[in-house]
Design an enzyme around this catalytic site. Structure first.
Site, PDB file in Angstrom:
ATOM      1  N   LYS A 112     -36.777  -4.433 -61.348  1.00  0.00           N
ATOM      2  CA  LYS A 112     -35.860  -5.858 -61.138  1.00  0.00           C
ATOM      3  C   LYS A 112     -35.624  -6.378 -62.565  1.00  0.00           C
ATOM      4  O   LYS A 112     -34.683  -7.164 -62.681  1.00  0.00           O
ATOM      5  CB  LYS A 112     -36.980  -6.570 -60.377  1.00  0.00           C
TER       6      LYS A 112
HETATM    7  C1  LIG Z   1     -37.347  -3.941 -55.034  1.00  0.00           C
HETATM    8  C2  LIG Z   1     -38.055  -2.563 -55.195  1.00  0.00           C
HETATM    9  C3  LIG Z   1     -37.555  -1.694 -54.503  1.00  0.00           C
HETATM   10  C4  LIG Z   1     -36.246  -1.620 -53.454  1.00  0.00           C
HETATM   11  O1  LIG Z   1     -35.190  -1.784 -54.198  1.00  0.00           O
HETATM   12  P1  LIG Z   1     -34.013  -2.163 -53.147  1.00  0.00           P
HETATM   13  O2  LIG Z   1     -32.890  -2.583 -54.233  1.00  0.00           O
HETATM   14  O3  LIG Z   1     -34.377  -3.685 -52.299  1.00  0.00           O
HETATM   15  O4  LIG Z   1     -33.648  -1.155 -52.364  1.00  0.00           O
HETATM   16  C5  LIG Z   1     -38.134  -0.353 -54.760  1.00  0.00           C
HETATM   17  N1  LIG Z   1     -39.318  -0.442 -55.654  1.00  0.00           N
HETATM   18  C6  LIG Z   1     -39.708  -1.424 -56.299  1.00  0.00           C
HETATM   19  C7  LIG Z   1     -40.932  -1.342 -57.242  1.00  0.00           C
HETATM   20  C8  LIG Z   1     -39.124  -2.452 -56.269  1.00  0.00           C
HETATM   21  O5  LIG Z   1     -39.676  -3.728 -56.870  1.00  0.00           O
END
Ligand SMILES: *Cc1c(COP(=O)(O)O)cnc(C)c1O
Length: 471
Positions: A112
């Site tokens: 993120k």
């Molecule tokens: C948010 C997240 C995901 C999923 O990503 P999306 O864009 O919602 O599909 C996968 N792994 C981790 C560690 C995350 O924080």
């Protein structure tokens, strides 16, 4: 460049407006009016260049005239300067033509950060230019809240309030939200579940008088700014492995379909993507949809990969819109059916188009544990449960051995130490630069899942609200 809504009933916006708006007023998601293409020679020219420079080249066509290129370049340098690896998103080889793209070298150890560090600075920049303030409210099951707090802390024009379910997130996840000392950071431990947190944020957005008073804004995964920023690492990884002269496949641990949709954006821009493999845990709405064409919500099951424990994948609407020939009326009808009956069928032409580029599969908890154990044993390589879901799915996939497979690693194993230790017996341990995190003082306020009480707190935290009241 301008943006239109997948539901067809919102005004066109430019990049900055779409980023600040998040969700369109008609309930739809913003998509670009047309897809910018990068030529093979432009893509080939990314080879060997710093991550921040490639980011500018990939993002620029989507921004258009909304932000000056020199500002974009400075913001990208600052955003990716916060990463603890000079390559920002390095590739690690695990096997013949099997690679892991490590997206966890940012300040909160999850992918993120790659989008949030960039988008927070973009927002602060345009708000400064406009002399405006905003209040960001974010509901989090763990990773998003920390990434938002870390990206927005200390920014002049923005106050950030994170809502998380009290007692239901990991220590590391909580510390990342509650230990920053900046005055514009506020955390609410909600006495309830993540769904309660999300419902509270939604209710605040629908309470228009409150929304205007605190100048509410969001940065959840449907935000177009975040999507574009995520397209960048598909380019850097593919070019490092021989694109555009060679096709590359990706497997992506998926929740809200934001990350893997960014891979679709990269392919629309001209990156030769062989395949996008959607990997889900047992909350497998997407794996079922690609298999049967039926998009049907079910109850969420708690797993060791909580950031993928979802009932609906919001960004899937963007792919649906594209594969339905950009027919907003059709998307409206399908989404109406989802609201009414919790399901819809993907039209057969659209499904055929999706399957030409996407595959999908799921991994259950035993497979995840076995995967973590296997890589620790074979390569002394620690992976987190989200990455393990993707690796397990990638290895089940029948693939062309000549096409490199890149598995996206979305979290550092130290972010989920209990699950990693339970699976392989090794405690991954925090990186040195975070070792004092457990000793820092925490700041958070425990509140009931009550909209009026939460709104009162948010209004008190919001400089936009205070200054509005003073005028
Ligand atoms: C948010 C997240 C995901 C999923 O990503 P999306 O864009 O919602 O599909 C996968 N792994 C981790 C560690 C995350 O924080």
């Amino acid at each position: 460049m301008h943006y239109i809504s997948t539901r067809g009933a919102s005004a066109r916006l430019d990049f900055v407006e779409a980023m600040l708006a998040g969700l369109a007023r008609d309930g739809g998601l913003y998509v670009p009016y047309s897809w910018p293409r990068l030529s093979p020679s432009t893509i080939a020219g990314f080879a060997g260049r710093p991550y921040a420079e490639v980011a500018v080249e990939v993002v620029k066509p989507f921004v258009g005239n909304a932000i000056a290129e020199a500002d974009l370049a400075r913001i990208a340098r600052e955003a990716y300067g916060t990463f603890r690896h000079p390559a920002v998103a390095p590739l690690v080889q695990l096997d013949a033509n099997l690679f892991v793209l490590e997206l966890f070298h940012g300040p909160t150890l999850a992918f993120k950060d790659l989008a949030m560090q960039f988008v927070a600075r973009l927002m602060d920049h345009v708000l400064t230019q406009r002399g405006e303030r905003t209040t960001i409210v974010v509901a989090t099951s763990g990773d998003t809240g920390g990434a938002a707090v870390e990206a927005f802390r200390g920014r002049a024009q923005v106050d950030v309030v994170a809502l998380y379910p009290h007692g239901r997130i990991s220590d590391v996840q909580r510390w990342m939200m509650t230990t920053p000392t900046d005055a514009n950071v506020h955390c609410i431990a909600v006495e309830g579940t993540f769904d309660d947190c999300q419902a509270l944020v939604k209710a605040m957005f629908n309470h228009h008088a409150f929304r205007d008073r605190v100048r509410l804004s969001g940065v959840n995964s449907i935000n177009w700014g975040r999507i574009v920023a995520q397209a960048v690492y598909y380019f850097t990884a593919a070019v490092a492995l021989g694109a555009p002269h060679r096709k590359i496949a990706f497997t992506v641990p998926t929740g809200n379909f934001g990350d893997v949709y960014a891979g679709y954006v990269a392919s629309k821009m001209g990156l030769p993507v062989d395949r996008l493999v959607v990997a889900t845990n047992v909350n497998d709405i997407l794996a079922r949809t690609f298999a049967t064409g039926d998009y049907e919500t079910r109850k969420v099951v708690a797993t060791s990969s909580p950031s993928m424990d979802i009932q609906v994948s919001s960004n899937f609407e963007r792919l649906l819109y594209e594969t339905c020939g950009r027919d907003a009326a059709k998307v409206n009808a399908l989404m109406g059916s989802l609201t009414q009956s919790g399901r819809f069928s993907v039209p057969s032409e659209a499904l055929k188009e999706m399957r030409a580029l996407f595959s999908a599969d799921r991994a259950d908890e035993q497979e995840v544990d076995a995967e973590i154990r296997a890589w620790m044993k074979e390569a002394s390589y620690a992976i987190d449960p989200h990455t393990a879901v993707a690796l397990a799915v990638a290895e089940k996939e029948t693939r062309d051995p000549k096409v490199p497979m890149v598995v996206l690693s979305t979290a550092h194993p130290a972010k989920f130490p209990d699950a990693v230790k339970a699976a392989c017996g090794v405690d991954p341990g925090l990186p040195d630069w975070l070792s004092d995190l457990p000793k820092k003082a925490e700041r958070f306020t425990v509140l009931p899942a009550d909209q009026a009480k939460i709104e009162e707190f948010v209004a008190g935290a919001s400089r936009a609200a205070r200054e509005g009241a003073a005028v």
